[in-house]
Scaffold this active site. Structure first.
Site, PDB file in Angstrom:
ATOM      1  N   LYS A  71      41.299  43.458  68.151  1.00  8.70           N
ATOM      2  CA  LYS A  71      40.901  43.245  69.544  1.00  8.70           C
ATOM      3  C   LYS A  71      41.264  44.461  70.383  1.00  8.70           C
ATOM      4  CE  LYS A  71      41.633  38.229  69.890  1.00  8.70           C
ATOM      5  NZ  LYS A  71      40.253  37.840  70.245  1.00  8.70           N
TER       6      LYS A  71
ATOM      7  N   ARG B 230      38.306  29.236  63.258  1.00  7.13           N
ATOM      8  CA  ARG B 230      37.463  28.306  62.499  1.00  7.13           C
ATOM      9  C   ARG B 230      37.867  28.260  61.016  1.00  7.13           C
ATOM     10  NH1 ARG B 230      32.313  31.578  64.526  1.00  7.13           N
ATOM     11  NH2 ARG B 230      33.810  31.912  66.199  1.00  7.13           N
TER      12      ARG B 230
END
Ligand code: BES
Ligand code: ZN
Ligand code: ZN
Length: 493
Positions: A268, A342
């Site tokens: 990120k 997820r």
């Protein structure tokens, strides 16, 4: 802070600060005191004519009452009366602190004031929260403050119950906020596991923790893959609450527990990366929901499931393009290592299936996409069961936690295709919150009603919001507690 619910006649209102909320439903009674009554009447007129734009705080030279603060619904028109009550309660406590007033009384003896008593307690407990354990200069709310709720004689018993219920749950919610506010170096998977173990011991809930070896052996490859780059190995935590009366319902609450999300090899940008210490906000919501229901004892079976790992770049970390086979046999290509939530959630779904869950509600700080769609004030909700979606939305609305439904269109599953595996872990630039939901749906155990809550918007704020200070809100916990509490009622027919 101590709460007392009392029915007191006017001459007994001995207080440093009397809080008066001018809200239609609260129907203030006549004051048995001409001076106070005409003061309130005059203020009401001024508020209605929009002559006053903030709460009215004043010294009062009565024998018993030392100060008064008056709030009016017109001051916060964006919120409903319950949210407003909490906002005003937290602001009233601010006066208590700024003016060193130790005895604060809320006038809650109007016609329909009873349900608002819980909301005042909530606003007070959440509003006085602070996280300054790492600061030299503490700004803690003075512990000796006493709050009196002046209630109706006729509803006193129920009001006392309500006060207790709310102060218990909100106290737990503040613990939840603490955990999310803690730095990533302090809270890692084993820390969550220890918290769960302690909870299990204190409240006689069965707790199981699968460590990296058992996870590997049992084929929980999502957790293993995400956790590979970290010095803190992953864990899969389960807490089981059993109701006194046997229940056919087994509700699994699943919380994303990424204790720090750097993005992994798909790193990120550094701006705001620190917020990713809160990428376990779903896990915290589930953990503390289990604590709250251990007190409240709802009559459904509830299983808290927390898949937890740290997402770090490292020579051992998973790479973009890596493929693993999930518990249900489907192969997953990790196109982007930052879409890690997820991957751990689907392992928790497999665990929910093993434990014969009938319903699954997952809570996760899952996508930036949901924040772009709904902003910070509203969380996304998706699922395969309209009844369960409606139930969660209703429970959330009871507590000022708003969820807005997003669809799960079959045709968007195309976006998750890859030539190399059964499914890709990202779905391209559009509809990211939805493709995340569609990905999760592919890994549900059979015949399970499922709802997915994407709380990436409201889990943390960098400035104050409603009655929350900047920092973690504990978003989702109140909804989950309410859902467990009312589950039988929702699904009785
Ligand atoms: N934890 C983040 C999502 C997030 C972002 C939560 C901002 C709270 C605030 C999640 O793991 C993530 O990085 N998601 C990516 C997915 C993308 C790579 C498909 C995102 O949303 O950008
Ligand atoms: Zn991520
Ligand atoms: Zn994440």
């Amino acid at each position: 802070m101590k709460f007392e619910v009392k029915s007191l006649s006017f001459d007994k209102w001995e207080t440093d600060l009397l809080v008066i909320l001018l809200e239609k439903d609260l129907q203030l009674p006549l004051f048995e005191n001409g001076e106070l009554q005409s003061f309130v009447n005059a203020l009401t007129r001024d508020f209605e004519e929009k002559k006053i734009k903030r709460e009215f705080f004043t010294r009062w030279d009565g024998k018993a009452i030392k100060h008064i603060v008056v709030f009016h619904s017109s001051l916060e028109p964006s919120y409903n009366s319950w949210e407003r009550t909490k906002i005003f309660a937290s602001r009233a406590l601010g006066y208590g602190k700024d003016y060193s007033l130790k005895n604060i009384s809320f006038l809650m003896n109007g016609g329909d004031a009873s349900p608002y008593i819980g909301k005042v307690v909530e606003g007070a407990v959440l509003g006085s929260y602070g996280f300054d354990k790492y600061k030299m200069e503490k700004n803690e709310y003075p512990a000796e403050v006493r709050i009196t709720l002046i209630a109706n004689e006729t509803t006193l018993k129920a009001d006392k119950e309500r006060c207790k219920h709310y102060s218990q749950v909100m106290g737990v919610l503040n613990e939840c906020r603490d955990l999310v506010n803690e730095p990533g170096s302090v809270v890692y998977p084993e820390v969550l596991a220890n918290l769960a173990r302690d909870l299990g011991k204190t409240h006689s809930m069965k707790v199981t923790v699968l460590d990296e070896k058992s996870l590997e052996k049992a084929g929980y490859k999502g957790l293993i893959s995400v956790g590979k780059g970290s010095i803190h190995p992953p864990r899969l935590i389960t807490l089981e609450y059993k109701p006194q009366k046997k229940s056919s319902i087994r509700l699994a609450l699943v919380g994303k527990g990424i204790t720090f999300d750097t993005g992994g090899i798909s790193l990120k940008p550094s701006e705001k990366m620190l917020e990713m210490k809160g990428d376990m906000a779903g896990a915290a919501a589930v953990l503390y929901t289990m604590k709250a229901i251990a007190y409240l004892k709802p009559d459904v079976g509830v299983i808290g499931i927390i898949p937890t790992a740290e997402n770090f770049p490292d020579a051992r970390a998973q790479r973009p393009g890596d493929i693993f086979v999930a518990k249900n046999g489907k192969s997953v290509q990790v196109d982007n290592t930052d879409a890690e939530g997820r991957l751990v959630l689907i392992d928790a779904f497999a665990r929910a299936g093993e434990l014969k869950s009938t319903h699954i509600v997952d809570v996760a700080t899952l996508t930036g996409s949901v924040v772009r769609a709904l902003g910070q004030g509203v969380a996304g909700i998706m699922g395969n069961s309209q009844v369960l979606i409606d139930a969660v939305i209703k429970s959330g609305a009871n507590h000022g936690e708003n969820f807005w439904p997003l669809p799960l269109p079959e045709e968007y599953k195309e976006m998750l295709k890859t030539p190399y595996a059964d499914i890709n872990n990202i779905g391209g630039p559009n509809a990211g919150a939805i493709t995340a939901g569609l990905f999760l749906q592919e890994f549900l155990p059979e015949n399970t009603a499922w709802v997915h809550l994407d709380i990436a918007g409201p889990f943390m704020f960098d400035k104050p919001w409603k009655y929350y200070k900047e920092g973690a809100t504990g978003f989702g916990m109140k909804t989950l507690v309410d859902l467990c509490w009312r589950f039988k009622e929702y699904f009785s027919n």
